[in-house]
Write an enzyme that holds these catalytic residues in place. Structure first.
Site, PDB file in Angstrom:
ATOM      1  CD  GLU A   1      26.714  -5.856  36.491  1.00  0.00           C
ATOM      2  OE1 GLU A   1      26.974  -5.407  35.363  1.00  0.00           O
ATOM      3  OE2 GLU A   1      25.560  -5.807  36.974  1.00  0.00           O
TER       4      GLU A   1
ATOM      5  CG  HIS B   1      25.122   3.727  38.182  1.00  0.00           C
ATOM      6  ND1 HIS B   1      26.498   3.848  38.193  1.00  0.00           N
ATOM      7  CD2 HIS B   1      24.858   2.488  37.701  1.00  0.00           C
ATOM      8  CE1 HIS B   1      27.032   2.728  37.734  1.00  0.00           C
ATOM      9  NE2 HIS B   1      26.058   1.885  37.431  1.00  0.00           N
TER      10      HIS B   1
ATOM     11  NE  ARG C   1      24.022  -0.470  40.213  1.00  0.00           N
ATOM     12  CZ  ARG C   1      23.334  -0.611  39.085  1.00  0.00           C
ATOM     13  NH1 ARG C   1      22.087  -0.190  39.023  1.00  0.00           N
ATOM     14  NH2 ARG C   1      23.899  -1.156  38.022  1.00  0.00           N
TER      15      ARG C   1
ATOM     16  CG  HIS D   1      21.031   4.072  37.234  1.00  0.00           C
ATOM     17  ND1 HIS D   1      21.309   4.290  35.902  1.00  0.00           N
ATOM     18  CD2 HIS D   1      21.100   2.714  37.418  1.00  0.00           C
ATOM     19  CE1 HIS D   1      21.523   3.130  35.300  1.00  0.00           C
ATOM     20  NE2 HIS D   1      21.401   2.157  36.192  1.00  0.00           N
TER      21      HIS D   1
ATOM     22  NE  ARG E   1      18.163  -1.365  39.030  1.00  0.00           N
ATOM     23  CZ  ARG E   1      19.188  -1.502  38.190  1.00  0.00           C
ATOM     24  NH1 ARG E   1      19.463  -2.695  37.681  1.00  0.00           N
ATOM     25  NH2 ARG E   1      19.938  -0.465  37.871  1.00  0.00           N
TER      26      ARG E   1
END
Length: 535
Positions: free
Chosen positions: A117, A234, A280, A341, A376
């Site tokens: 990811e 997100h 992100r 998110h 994060r």
């Protein structure tokens, strides 16, 4: 577990029944009586919605140092390296424990199948297809029901903690069905595993009960709130009028899906060398910029570059949810927008969940351990849930019992509310205002406007709390308001743009990274105590 009138006696009270709460309950000594409180009908929370997986060093070619380095890089200087290392080092043990609990992670032959990811330099995402959260929560639920020492209280909304002479000694909980407030006496500890505060925003991937309850309760009990301005949006939530909080996993981009505008042009690469696999915050801002540039309501995630068979095999849950809405992910790009998110800030704690108030622990999104920093890293959240919960359980095992019992909840000086329109109106206003003024891109003027309006709403809410019997909707509004206020106040204090916080009036990053730490004033304490006494 024993009862006396409206008092529930237990060794440990756990508020929240997502991954953090259930992992902690299962890790506690089975000789301890546990009372678990959740708003819904059972366990799940936001954890059950997690698609991607859990980040852990389990491959021979991976290393703790690399996972730590990736986490620190994503965190933009605000990670606490000791906390990062402490949690990452326990990743493989967390995966083994989950497997022992019955979680069936995807495998390739003798090895775990690993996704990659954004922000990760290696494949290290342990997963169960594209519905990892549901698989984990389902397995733990079965184990939880086997525990004779645990009593689950569904439809329960926690109102406030009760600090005692030795720390947290209990809390007050509202039964949604009866409207009765129960007093909970916890001899060992109280654990808040209530998740984040996504419902502060109009658009969110979070469940409806993510109203910042644990953060608000801990704050009112005197705990610090750290880095509350760092809200992760997100990049890819499904954009469709009939879709509610449908997340398109970041793992899709890791497997080859790409972001494009309506013309089919890729645009993220212009803002970051990692393109669609950038962290992100970068991807979310890039989408926000593209939407404002084009005037469009969304952008698109194109699964076609990864091939039809790969798309449908690796992301069956996403494919099925989109198909219900008439979208074939293998045939056409999927409309997406950023959505609130994850809260990277929270109640200040260590990696065992210990807070400023003795005997009060936090686990999961509600807490700030220092792992996530300014942004994060994908799939570190489930890792943190398990590691912190199990560390907290081990620490609670060493505590001795206290004898102090909270005073019963007293509602004799309040009456029934004449109408609930204030609650509904303020709830809606807070969420719209936070989306418009305190979203992906902020400014000093927007933050000042938000502070002024929240101050007015706070007066109305405080008056309502002093005068009327509390309802579940009002209890959530009260917490939602406080969570919003903490986010805005922290955002106003940060005079730079870093990670998830971007302010057009101070876009440069300060040379030294520092956390935003909020602490209650004595005046705030007196107001809260006065309101509590009225009830």
């Amino acid at each position: 577990m024993t009862f006396s009138d409206d008092i529930i006696y237990c060794d440990v009270a756990v508020v929240g029944a997502g991954l953090a709460g259930t992992a902690l309950a299962l890790s506690l000594d089975p000789k301890l009586s546990v009372a678990m409180f959740c708003k819904g009908d059972g366990i799940g929370g936001a954890s059950g919605w997690a698609q991607g997986g859990l980040a852990a060093v389990v491959a021979a070619e991976d290393s703790i140092e690399e996972h730590v380095a990736d986490t620190l890089a994503a965190g933009g200087g605000l990670c606490e390296e000791q906390a990062v290392r402490g949690i990452v080092e326990q990743g493989a043990a967390a995966v083994r424990w989950l497997a022992e609990c019955g979680v069936r992670f995807d495998r390739r032959g003798d090895h775990l199948d690993l996704h990659q990811e954004g922000g990760h330099g290696r494949r290290r995402i342990v997963h169960a297809s594209d519905a990892t959260g549901a698989a984990i929560v389902g397995a733990l639920a079965g184990r939880l029901h086997e525990r004779a020492n645990l009593t689950m209280y569904t439809g329960s909304v926690a109102i406030d903690l009760v600090p005692g002479s030795q720390g947290a000694c209990g809390l007050y909980v509202l039964e949604r069905g009866s409207g009765r407030v129960r007093t909970v006496a916890a001899a060992r500890a109280v654990v808040l595993a209530t998740g984040g505060a996504g419902k502060v925003y109009r658009y969110t991937t979070n469940p409806d009960d993510s109203t910042g309850d644990g953060i608000a309760m801990a704050w009112r009990a005197g705990c610090r709130a750290v880095n509350m301005e760092l809200v992760q949006f997100h990049p890819t939530a499904l954009f469709h009028p009939a879709a509610k909080a449908v997340l398109i996993s970041e793992a899709a981009r890791g497997e080859g899906a790409v972001l494009v505008n309506r013309a089919g042009e890729r645009f993220v690469a212009a803002t970051h060398p990692d393109g669609d696999l950038a962290p992100r915050d970068v991807v979310a801002r890039s989408i926000d910029t593209e939407m404002k540039r084009s005037g469009e309501d969304c952008v698109f995630l194109d699964f076609r570059p990864m091939g039809k068979e790969n798309a449908l095999t690796r992301f069956p849950t996403i494919a099925e949810r989109c198909a219900r809405l008439g979208i074939d992910i293998a045939a056409a790009p999927v409309p997406v927008v950023p959505s609130a998110h994850y809260l990277c800030g929270g109640v200040g704690s260590d990696i065992a969940g210990a807070t400023d108030l003795p005997r009060l622990y936090v686990a999961g999104e509600v807490g700030h351990t220092g792992l996530h920093g300014a942004n994060r890293l994908a799939s570190n959240s489930l890792l943190e849930c398990v590691v912190v919960a199990r560390n907290a359980a081990a620490q609670i095992a060493d505590l001795t019992s206290q004898s102090q019992v909270p005073e019963r909840w007293d509602a004799s000086r309040v009456g029934p509310a004449h109408e609930e329109v204030m609650v509904a109106h303020n709830w809606d206003e807070i969420r719209r205002m936070m989306w418009n003024y305190v979203g992906i891109v902020r400014s000093d003027e927007r933050l000042e406007r938000a502070q002024r309006r929240l101050a007015v709403i706070a007066e109305e809410v405080d008056e309502h709390y002093r005068r009327f019997v509390i309802s579940s909707d009002f209890a959530e509004l009260r917490n939602l308001l406080l969570a919003a206020k903490l986010i805005v106040d922290a955002a106003a204090q940060r005079r730079e743009s870093r990670g998830l916080h971007f302010n057009v009036d101070c876009q440069l990053q300060l040379p030294v990274a520092a956390s935003t730490v909020l602490q209650r004033s004595r005046a705030d304490s007196r107001v809260s105590e006065t309101a509590l006494a009225a009830n």
